[in-house]
Write an enzyme that holds these catalytic residues in place. Structure first.
Site, PDB file in Angstrom:
ATOM      1  N   THR A 131      56.245 -28.936   6.686  1.00 49.28           N
ATOM      2  CA  THR A 131      56.874 -28.191   5.597  1.00 49.28           C
ATOM      3  C   THR A 131      57.439 -29.128   4.539  1.00 49.28           C
ATOM      4  OG1 THR A 131      58.840 -26.867   5.121  1.00 49.28           O
ATOM      5  CG2 THR A 131      58.912 -28.135   7.124  1.00 49.28           C
ATOM      6  N   ASP A 132      57.605 -28.608   3.327  1.00 49.13           N
ATOM      7  CA  ASP A 132      58.241 -29.411   2.271  1.00 49.13           C
ATOM      8  C   ASP A 132      59.747 -29.565   2.519  1.00 49.13           C
ATOM      9  OD1 ASP A 132      59.054 -26.793   1.716  1.00 49.13           O
ATOM     10  OD2 ASP A 132      58.498 -26.846  -0.405  1.00 49.13           O
ATOM     11  N   GLU A 133      60.290 -28.761   3.473  1.00 50.82           N
ATOM     12  CA  GLU A 133      61.747 -28.796   3.687  1.00 50.82           C
ATOM     13  C   GLU A 133      62.208 -30.137   4.259  1.00 50.82           C
ATOM     14  OE1 GLU A 133      63.478 -25.135   5.111  1.00 50.82           O
ATOM     15  OE2 GLU A 133      61.743 -24.001   4.444  1.00 50.82           O
ATOM     16  N   TYR A 156      66.335 -26.811  11.355  1.00 51.84           N
ATOM     17  CA  TYR A 156      64.880 -26.587  11.284  1.00 51.84           C
ATOM     18  C   TYR A 156      64.189 -27.773  10.621  1.00 51.84           C
ATOM     19  CZ  TYR A 156      60.440 -25.012   9.232  1.00 51.84           C
ATOM     20  OH  TYR A 156      59.123 -24.934   8.816  1.00 51.84           O
ATOM     21  N   LYS A 160      61.522 -30.599  12.091  1.00 54.55           N
ATOM     22  CA  LYS A 160      60.167 -30.802  11.547  1.00 54.55           C
ATOM     23  C   LYS A 160      60.007 -32.246  11.073  1.00 54.55           C
ATOM     24  CE  LYS A 160      57.208 -28.229  11.056  1.00 54.55           C
ATOM     25  NZ  LYS A 160      56.103 -27.763  11.960  1.00 54.55           N
TER      26      LYS A 160
HETATM   27  P1  NAD Z   1      55.826 -18.356  12.783  1.00 54.82           P
HETATM   28  O1  NAD Z   1      57.230 -18.436  13.262  1.00 54.82           O
HETATM   29  O2  NAD Z   1      55.339 -17.118  12.132  1.00 54.82           O
HETATM   30  O3  NAD Z   1      54.828 -18.641  14.004  1.00 54.82           O
HETATM   31  C1  NAD Z   1      55.059 -19.639  14.960  1.00 54.82           C
HETATM   32  C2  NAD Z   1      54.128 -19.393  16.132  1.00 54.82           C
HETATM   33  O4  NAD Z   1      54.358 -20.437  17.097  1.00 54.82           O
HETATM   34  C3  NAD Z   1      54.363 -18.056  16.848  1.00 54.82           C
HETATM   35  O5  NAD Z   1      53.142 -17.419  17.102  1.00 54.82           O
HETATM   36  C4  NAD Z   1      55.063 -18.458  18.146  1.00 54.82           C
HETATM   37  O6  NAD Z   1      54.800 -17.570  19.216  1.00 54.82           O
HETATM   38  C5  NAD Z   1      54.476 -19.839  18.382  1.00 54.82           C
HETATM   39  N1  NAD Z   1      55.370 -20.674  19.208  1.00 54.82           N
HETATM   40  C6  NAD Z   1      56.707 -20.870  19.021  1.00 54.82           C
HETATM   41  N2  NAD Z   1      57.186 -21.673  19.985  1.00 54.82           N
HETATM   42  C7  NAD Z   1      56.135 -21.994  20.780  1.00 54.82           C
HETATM   43  C8  NAD Z   1      56.007 -22.808  21.946  1.00 54.82           C
HETATM   44  N3  NAD Z   1      57.071 -23.423  22.481  1.00 54.82           N
HETATM   45  N4  NAD Z   1      54.798 -22.933  22.506  1.00 54.82           N
HETATM   46  C9  NAD Z   1      53.705 -22.309  21.965  1.00 54.82           C
HETATM   47  N5  NAD Z   1      53.782 -21.516  20.878  1.00 54.82           N
HETATM   48  C10 NAD Z   1      54.973 -21.371  20.292  1.00 54.82           C
HETATM   49  O7  NAD Z   1      55.653 -19.635  11.852  1.00 54.82           O
HETATM   50  P2  NAD Z   1      54.769 -19.813  10.519  1.00 54.82           P
HETATM   51  O8  NAD Z   1      55.567 -19.379   9.356  1.00 54.82           O
HETATM   52  O9  NAD Z   1      53.414 -19.253  10.745  1.00 54.82           O
HETATM   53  O10 NAD Z   1      54.686 -21.393  10.482  1.00 54.82           O
HETATM   54  C11 NAD Z   1      53.638 -22.100  11.149  1.00 54.82           C
HETATM   55  C12 NAD Z   1      53.798 -23.587  10.910  1.00 54.82           C
HETATM   56  O11 NAD Z   1      53.763 -23.858   9.512  1.00 54.82           O
HETATM   57  C13 NAD Z   1      55.146 -24.142  11.403  1.00 54.82           C
HETATM   58  O12 NAD Z   1      54.909 -25.393  11.980  1.00 54.82           O
HETATM   59  C14 NAD Z   1      55.992 -24.239  10.159  1.00 54.82           C
HETATM   60  O13 NAD Z   1      56.930 -25.289  10.279  1.00 54.82           O
HETATM   61  C15 NAD Z   1      54.926 -24.570   9.110  1.00 54.82           C
HETATM   62  N6  NAD Z   1      55.243 -24.123   7.726  1.00 54.82           N
HETATM   63  C16 NAD Z   1      55.655 -22.834   7.479  1.00 54.82           C
HETATM   64  C17 NAD Z   1      55.895 -22.436   6.154  1.00 54.82           C
HETATM   65  C18 NAD Z   1      56.286 -21.014   5.834  1.00 54.82           C
HETATM   66  O14 NAD Z   1      56.562 -20.720   4.666  1.00 54.82           O
HETATM   67  N7  NAD Z   1      56.306 -20.091   6.768  1.00 54.82           N
HETATM   68  C19 NAD Z   1      55.716 -23.340   5.115  1.00 54.82           C
HETATM   69  C20 NAD Z   1      55.300 -24.650   5.411  1.00 54.82           C
HETATM   70  C21 NAD Z   1      55.057 -25.028   6.724  1.00 54.82           C
HETATM   71  P1  TYD Z   2      63.311 -17.922   3.799  1.00 52.21           P
HETATM   72  O1  TYD Z   2      62.230 -16.916   3.582  1.00 52.21           O
HETATM   73  O2  TYD Z   2      64.152 -17.824   5.021  1.00 52.21           O
HETATM   74  O3  TYD Z   2      62.592 -19.360   3.705  1.00 52.21           O
HETATM   75  P2  TYD Z   2      63.263 -20.852   3.637  1.00 52.21           P
HETATM   76  O4  TYD Z   2      64.690 -20.778   3.975  1.00 52.21           O
HETATM   77  O5  TYD Z   2      62.475 -21.572   4.665  1.00 52.21           O
HETATM   78  O6  TYD Z   2      63.010 -21.327   2.240  1.00 52.21           O
HETATM   79  O7  TYD Z   2      64.283 -17.896   2.549  1.00 52.21           O
HETATM   80  C1  TYD Z   2      63.801 -18.086   1.228  1.00 52.21           C
HETATM   81  C2  TYD Z   2      64.997 -18.111   0.305  1.00 52.21           C
HETATM   82  O8  TYD Z   2      65.600 -16.805   0.275  1.00 52.21           O
HETATM   83  C3  TYD Z   2      66.085 -19.068   0.746  1.00 52.21           C
HETATM   84  O9  TYD Z   2      66.680 -19.648  -0.411  1.00 52.21           O
HETATM   85  C4  TYD Z   2      67.098 -18.164   1.459  1.00 52.21           C
HETATM   86  C5  TYD Z   2      66.953 -16.848   0.710  1.00 52.21           C
HETATM   87  N1  TYD Z   2      67.179 -15.622   1.513  1.00 52.21           N
HETATM   88  C6  TYD Z   2      68.012 -14.602   1.011  1.00 52.21           C
HETATM   89  O10 TYD Z   2      68.596 -14.722  -0.086  1.00 52.21           O
HETATM   90  N2  TYD Z   2      68.174 -13.468   1.759  1.00 52.21           N
HETATM   91  C7  TYD Z   2      67.569 -13.285   2.963  1.00 52.21           C
HETATM   92  O11 TYD Z   2      67.779 -12.230   3.623  1.00 52.21           O
HETATM   93  C8  TYD Z   2      66.689 -14.329   3.451  1.00 52.21           C
HETATM   94  C9  TYD Z   2      65.982 -14.185   4.765  1.00 52.21           C
HETATM   95  C10 TYD Z   2      66.530 -15.462   2.685  1.00 52.21           C
END
Ligand code: NAD
Ligand code: TYD
Length: 350
Positions: A131-133, A156, A160
């Site tokens: 992630t970019d975070e 988090y 990562k």
């Molecule tokens: P998500 O939470 O929707 O899915 C995570 C999946 O991992 C789930 O299916 C869960 O069951 C599985 N999981 C969790 N713990 C586990 C374990 N111990 N063993 C096996 N499986 C396990 O997450 P997402 O949003 O799809 O993110 C996927 C990846 O992409 C992550 O690594 C996250 O850091 C990265 N990412 C997410 C975003 C975003 O905006 N959501 C952006 C950039 C990077």
């Molecule tokens: P989120 O979707 O949790 O992603 P991330 O924290 O990984 O960027 O949140 C996106 C942005 O929205 C973040 O600045 C937090 C804000 N946020 C709210 O204002 N209200 C909410 O209920 C949630 C879940 C997030």
């Protein structure tokens, strides 16, 4: 024939990556390894669950013995690693779970791959999705490049960042072929409604308050999830060993502006009077350690591998809202039971 373990394939982004690999590469064998936590849902993959080149394995990446056995039995050629605990708010409540899955789980996978692939690291690949975070937070104008120093603030992002460092260490120390990508916030179908966009769509639709943290001034850079899955495909197949790519769509939005846009879209779709949905906007206590702004510079990915987003934010958001409106059953299933407990714990006293 390539056999690929995709971890976290039942989650939001993972399900799009699994679908893309299963349908684009019928010659590959895709194994979806997922623990099925609250965020994992096999209903996300209903359309491809019977594909001949797809198999689901339930398991925990923290369980070393299970992982070693799986690698010994399946003999994968590559890993695309997405499994993670992914929600910042949950990491504030329970940091240790994030260390276990995101750090220990990643090291378990790296170790299993290192042992299995010894002597042929040049023919195997470990792709880590990040992630970019990890880069921390930005001022008003700068952007994250691949050279930006890591500066995570939430449990988090710290977990990562740690996992990214381990992946690089396995490349530098053992010569494993590793690749990392760091992507901005994703949105799209099958997104669990604990994250901002699906939570806002769900609450607006249900006429419930839409919680905005702090003043809603925080900025996020949003990318359509299917464009992320395509970027992962491009990077997996073309990146040089040991490299990192940032993925993003040059699409920054202040949270409050984004929520207001969603309110306008839903006013139209739900035949409400203009401004009706916006009345649901409710400012709540800010998130602790809330990063102000994220913005990805994805120039390297564009120049070296030719990837750019395929659709505009307006198109993507419209598709996403339509998907949620026509997949009420999916939404109902994931918001029943434990979701209600989570929701009241997170929001009732905010
Ligand atoms: P998500 O939470 O929707 O899915 C995570 C999946 O991992 C789930 O299916 C869960 O069951 C599985 N999981 C969790 N713990 C586990 C374990 N111990 N063993 C096996 N499986 C396990 O997450 P997402 O949003 O799809 O993110 C996927 C990846 O992409 C992550 O690594 C996250 O850091 C990265 N990412 C997410 C975003 C975003 O905006 N959501 C952006 C950039 C990077
Ligand atoms: P989120 O979707 O949790 O992603 P991330 O924290 O990984 O960027 O949140 C996106 C942005 O929205 C973040 O600045 C937090 C804000 N946020 C709210 O204002 N209200 C909410 O209920 C949630 C879940 C997030």
């Amino acid at each position: 024939m390539k056999k690929i373990i995709i971890t976290g394939g039942a989650g939001f982004i993972g399900s799009h990556v699994v679908r893309r690999f299963v349908t684009t590469y019928p010659e590959y064998q895709i194994i979806n390894l997922d623990k099925l936590t609250y965020a994992g849902n096999l209903a996300n993959l209903k359309d491809i669950e019977n594909a001949p080149n797809y198999k689901f394995v339930k398991g925990d990446i923290v369980d070393l013995e299970f992982i070693n056995n799986l690698f010994a039995t399946e003999q994968p050629d590559a890993v695309v690693h997405l499994a993670a605990e992914s929600h910042v708010d949950r990491s504030i409540t329970n940091p240790l779970e994030f260390v276990m899955t995101n750090v220990v789980g990643t090291v378990n996978l790296l170790n299993a791959a290192k042992n299995l692939w010894k002597g042929e690291y040049d023919k195997k690949r470990f792709y880590h999705v990040s992630t970019d975070e990890v880069y921390g937070t930005l001022g008003e104008t700068d952007m994250f490049t691949e050279q930006t120093a890591y500066d995570p603030h939430s449990p988090y992002s710290a977990s990562k960042a740690s996992s990214d460092h381990f992946v690089r260490a396995y490349h530098d120390t053992y010569g494993m072929d590793t690749v990392i990508s760091n992507c901005s916030n994703n949105y799209g179908s099958y997104h669990f409604p604990e994250k901002l966009i699906p939570l806002a769509i769900h609450n607006i639709t249900e006429n419930k308050p839409v919680p905005v943290y702090g003043k809603g001034e925080n900025v996020r850079d949003w990318l359509w999830v299917e464009d992320h899955a395509r970027a992962i495909d491009v990077i997996f197949h073309n990146a040089a060993t040991g490299t990192t790519y940032n993925i993003g769509g040059h699409n920054e939005w202040k949270n409050i502006d984004l929520i207001q846009l969603l309110c306008r879209i839903l006013d139209k779709k739900l035949n409400r009077e203009e401004g009706e949905s916006a009345k649901l906007i409710t400012y709540v206590t800010d998130r602790a350690g809330h990063d102000l702004r994220y913005a990805i510079d994805a120039t390297k990915l564009k120049n070296e591998l030719g990837w750019t987003p395929s659709i505009t934010f307006e198109e993507g958001l419209e598709k996403t809202v339509d998907w949620y409106l026509s997949n009420n059953e999916w939404l109902k299933n994931v918001t029943s039971g434990h979701y209600q407990d989570y929701y009241s714990e997170q929001y009732n006293n905010r």
